[in-house]
Design a protein around this motif. Structure first.
Motif, mmCIF file in Angstrom:
data_model
loop_
_atom_site.group_PDB
_atom_site.id
_atom_site.type_symbol
_atom_site.label_atom_id
_atom_site.label_comp_id
_atom_site.label_asym_id
_atom_site.label_seq_id
_atom_site.Cartn_x
_atom_site.Cartn_y
_atom_site.Cartn_z
ATOM 1 N N SER A 1 0.833 -1.197 0.000
ATOM 2 C CA SER A 1 0.000 0.000 0.000
ATOM 3 C C SER A 1 0.870 1.250 0.000
ATOM 4 N N PHE A 2 0.314 2.333 -0.472
ATOM 5 C CA PHE A 2 1.038 3.607 -0.482
ATOM 6 C C PHE A 2 0.030 4.742 -0.577
ATOM 7 N N ARG A 3 0.464 5.922 -0.152
ATOM 8 C CA ARG A 3 -0.400 7.097 -0.306
ATOM 9 C C ARG A 3 0.002 7.820 -1.587
ATOM 10 N N ASP A 4 -0.991 8.242 -2.364
ATOM 11 C CA ASP A 4 -0.653 8.998 -3.568
ATOM 12 C C ASP A 4 -0.450 10.461 -3.180
ATOM 13 N N ARG A 5 -0.187 11.300 -4.166
ATOM 14 C CA ARG A 5 0.140 12.697 -3.832
ATOM 15 C C ARG A 5 -1.035 13.430 -3.225
ATOM 16 N N GLY A 6 -2.247 12.914 -3.451
ATOM 17 C CA GLY A 6 -3.423 13.536 -2.835
ATOM 18 C C GLY A 6 -3.705 12.964 -1.452
ATOM 19 N N GLY A 7 -2.831 12.090 -0.948
ATOM 20 C CA GLY A 7 -3.011 11.547 0.403
ATOM 21 C C GLY A 7 -3.936 10.355 0.466
ATOM 22 N N ARG A 8 -4.436 9.864 -0.707
ATOM 23 C CA ARG A 8 -5.342 8.711 -0.684
ATOM 24 C C ARG A 8 -4.553 7.417 -0.522
ATOM 25 N N LEU A 9 -5.112 6.512 0.262
ATOM 26 C CA LEU A 9 -4.435 5.230 0.486
ATOM 27 C C LEU A 9 -4.814 4.266 -0.644
ATOM 28 N N LEU A 10 -3.797 3.859 -1.398
ATOM 29 C CA LEU A 10 -4.022 2.960 -2.538
ATOM 30 C C LEU A 10 -3.275 1.653 -2.309
ATOM 31 N N VAL A 11 -3.720 0.604 -2.976
ATOM 32 C CA VAL A 11 -2.991 -0.674 -2.876
ATOM 33 C C VAL A 11 -2.782 -1.269 -4.267
ATOM 34 N N LEU A 12 -1.689 -2.026 -4.393
ATOM 35 C CA LEU A 12 -1.513 -2.853 -5.594
ATOM 36 C C LEU A 12 -2.426 -4.050 -5.392
ATOM 37 N N ARG A 13 -3.281 -4.344 -6.363
ATOM 38 C CA ARG A 13 -4.329 -5.349 -6.076
ATOM 39 C C ARG A 13 -3.712 -6.715 -5.735
ATOM 40 N N PRO A 14 -4.180 -7.312 -4.624
ATOM 41 C CA PRO A 14 -3.691 -8.647 -4.262
ATOM 42 C C PRO A 14 -4.486 -9.763 -4.927
ATOM 43 N N GLU A 15 -5.627 -9.422 -5.521
ATOM 44 C CA GLU A 15 -6.479 -10.425 -6.181
ATOM 45 C C GLU A 15 -7.460 -9.675 -7.081
ATOM 46 N N GLY A 16 -8.194 -10.414 -7.930
ATOM 47 C CA GLY A 16 -8.979 -9.730 -8.954
ATOM 48 C C GLY A 16 -10.460 -9.555 -8.669
ATOM 49 N N THR A 17 -11.011 -10.384 -7.773
ATOM 50 C CA THR A 17 -12.472 -10.415 -7.634
ATOM 51 C C THR A 17 -13.052 -9.091 -7.131
ATOM 52 N N ALA A 18 -12.442 -8.537 -6.072
ATOM 53 C CA ALA A 18 -12.975 -7.285 -5.517
ATOM 54 C C ALA A 18 -12.910 -6.178 -6.571
ATOM 55 N N SER A 19 -11.847 -6.156 -7.374
ATOM 56 C CA SER A 19 -11.740 -5.128 -8.424
ATOM 57 C C SER A 19 -12.841 -5.304 -9.468
ATOM 58 N N VAL A 20 -13.093 -6.549 -9.849
ATOM 59 C CA VAL A 20 -14.133 -6.797 -10.859
ATOM 60 C C VAL A 20 -15.500 -6.373 -10.320
ATOM 61 N N VAL A 21 -15.755 -6.676 -9.049
ATOM 62 C CA VAL A 21 -17.057 -6.302 -8.476
ATOM 63 C C VAL A 21 -17.150 -4.767 -8.365
ATOM 64 N N ARG A 22 -16.039 -4.120 -8.001
ATOM 65 C CA ARG A 22 -16.035 -2.655 -7.982
ATOM 66 C C ARG A 22 -16.365 -2.107 -9.373
ATOM 67 N N ALA A 23 -15.757 -2.671 -10.423
ATOM 68 C CA ALA A 23 -15.999 -2.205 -11.794
ATOM 69 C C ALA A 23 -17.446 -2.495 -12.217
ATOM 70 N N PHE A 24 -17.968 -3.637 -11.775
ATOM 71 C CA PHE A 24 -19.361 -3.982 -12.080
ATOM 72 C C PHE A 24 -20.301 -2.925 -11.490
ATOM 73 N N ILE A 25 -20.067 -2.570 -10.218
ATOM 74 C CA ILE A 25 -20.937 -1.588 -9.567
ATOM 75 C C ILE A 25 -20.801 -0.225 -10.265
ATOM 76 N N GLU A 26 -19.587 0.087 -10.688
ATOM 77 C CA GLU A 26 -19.340 1.401 -11.273
ATOM 78 C C GLU A 26 -19.895 1.507 -12.702
ATOM 79 N N HIS A 27 -19.836 0.417 -13.481
ATOM 80 C CA HIS A 27 -20.139 0.551 -14.917
ATOM 81 C C HIS A 27 -21.167 -0.406 -15.479
ATOM 82 N N LEU A 28 -21.383 -1.562 -14.859
ATOM 83 C CA LEU A 28 -22.046 -2.641 -15.601
ATOM 84 C C LEU A 28 -23.386 -3.082 -15.022
ATOM 85 N N GLN A 29 -23.915 -2.310 -14.077
ATOM 86 C CA GLN A 29 -25.144 -2.766 -13.418
ATOM 87 C C GLN A 29 -26.314 -2.903 -14.368
#
Ligand code: HAM
Length: 412
Positions: A68-96
């Motif tokens: 994990s690391f903070r970006d220049r805006g102070g947000r806490l980001l992570v390098l994804r450890p797995e794909g499922t949560a990202s896919v579900v996030r993308a589904f909620i954001e774009h594919l409902q």
């Protein structure tokens, strides 16, 4: 000068290995598409909450392994450890609004876990996987198991075993977890330090700890089957019937719980055993609550992911596809002509490389031999020569005639 090496647990994919990766990607893409899945690629980086809420704060992945690391805006980001949560996030954001069930696949996406590297366990590794969103039917679970086996079969990997279990649902699991707590109460000193810590927050994980003392203890632990509600029992029964009808051999493994918190009901792994070593090639299951946890609509779902490095470690290296023609510069020929000649034959499907080092013709021929090209074209001040590198036979002609000759032999 310091000599750098790749970060620990992360590997360069070298040209000699790339052909196998390409073949497996092509084979996997064909299989995914043949099952009607559509491709998705999500960013390597996600907001930390996408994983802390879904994978679970008290899992090894989140507690110890996340980059994990903070970006220049102070947000806490992570390098994804797995794909499922990202896919579900993308589904909620774009594919409902897409028709259900939604079938998605991802191909060879890099994942990051800061684990202790060892054979088959890396800090950067790659996963291909599939997710079905919007079906609570056991047929969806069965399809994911069948799909994971079809991917392996497409690469000729057949000697695998499917391990299957059910973890129940929010209705029946709490009773099971309570029984587990009672079972482990007073046995703390028999547990490894990790399990002593997990006992309160995540007692299910005690069941699949790899430490011998914990394994020994877990043999006497209660198993989920006695606690399943009727809905879960029916779901699991139908899944097993569907797998049997497709001829999928599986072994029920009541200790299989997996290292991610989002699973409900079905969990499975596909393992390969060789000379006493068990390699988990793929893992997956159902995660009916995940979309809601991430702020989306209730969306029953299931899926799996397969680890590229582990799967490919079972296969011999693939032969590279070397260039077919080397375009050499003879006396009086220019780089412009070599570029133009190479462009023409490439447009006809020939794999061609042109001289770019300004070397003598003798040095060029030596390097063509080393590159193991089957043919060389030597451009002259006037016309060109086609040389078969194996027989040493040469043909002379105009550039057009020689280009035709090359295309006849190698083009498509
Ligand atoms: P997972 O079991 O954590 O599940 O990972 C799936 C596969 O990725 C493993 O079976 C293994 O082949 C590979 N893998 C995991 N960690 C490593 C590592 N450190 N080094 C090399 N290979 C590794 C998941 O990630 C879930 N997202 C699967 C899923 C999809 N569940 C539902 N949908």
């Amino acid at each position: 000068m310091a000599r750098y090496s790749a970060p620990r647990g992360m590997h360069d994919l070298l040209p000699s290995q790339a052909a196998l990766w390409r073949r497996s990607e092509e084979a996997f893409r064909r299989v995914f598409l043949s099952f009607g899945y559509r491709e998705i690629r999500t960013p390597v980086v996600e907001h930390a909450e996408v994983f802390s809420k879904s994978v679970g704060e008290a899992t090894d992945i989140l507690e110890k392994e996340v980059y994990s690391f903070r970006d220049r805006g102070g947000r806490l980001l992570v390098l994804r450890p797995e794909g499922t949560a990202s896919v579900v996030r993308a589904f909620i954001e774009h594919l409902q609004s897409e028709p259900y069930p939604l079938r998605l696949f991802y191909l060879n996406l890099p994942m990051f876990r800061h684990d202790r590297p060892e054979a088959g366990r890396y800090r950067q590794f790659h996963q291909s996987g599939a997710e079905i969103l919007g079906s609570d039917h056991p047929a969806a679970d069965a399809e994911t198991v069948i799909l994971s086996l079809s991917l392996l079969q497409a690469l000729g990997i057949g000697e695998t075993e499917v391990l299957l279990n059910t973890l129940g649902c929010p209705e029946c699991r709490p009773g099971f977890v309570q029984r587990l707590r009672e079972f482990y109460a007073g046995k703390e000193e028999l547990l490894c330090p990790d399990c002593r810590r997990r006992r309160e927050q995540n007692p299910l994980r005690l069941l699949d700890c790899k430490e011998e003392s914990c394994r020994e203890l877990s043999r006497g632990a209660p198993s989920t089957s006695a606690f399943l509600c009727s809905g879960c029992r029916e779901h699991y029964g139908r899944l097993r019937a569907l797998l049997r009808s497709e001829g999928v051999a599986f072994r029920e493994e009541p200790r299989l719980v997996r290292g991610l918190d989002y699973y409900t009901r079905t969990v499975f792994e596909v393992v390969h055993r060789e000379r006493g070593v068990t390699l988990s090639l793929a893992g997956g299951g159902r995660y009916d609550g995940l979309a809601e946890i991430l702020g989306g609509p209730p969306t029953p779902a299931c899926g799996f992911a397969l680890g590229t490095e582990r799967v490919l470690s079972l296969l011999p290296p693939e032969k590279e596809e070397p260039p077919q023609v080397f375009v050499a510069l003879g006396e009086g020929a220019t780089e412009e002509r070599a570029f133009a000649f190479a462009r023409k034959i490439r447009a006809r499907g020939v794999r061609a490389m042109a001289e770019v080092s300004g070397r003598s013709l003798r040095a060029q021929m030596r390097s063509a031999h080393r590159a193991q090209v089957p043919a060389t074209v030597i451009l002259r001040e006037e016309g060109a020569v086609f040389r078969d590198m194996e027989s040493g036979q040469q043909e002379e002609g105009t550039e057009e005639e020689i280009a035709r000759r090359v295309v006849e032999r190698f083009g498509c």
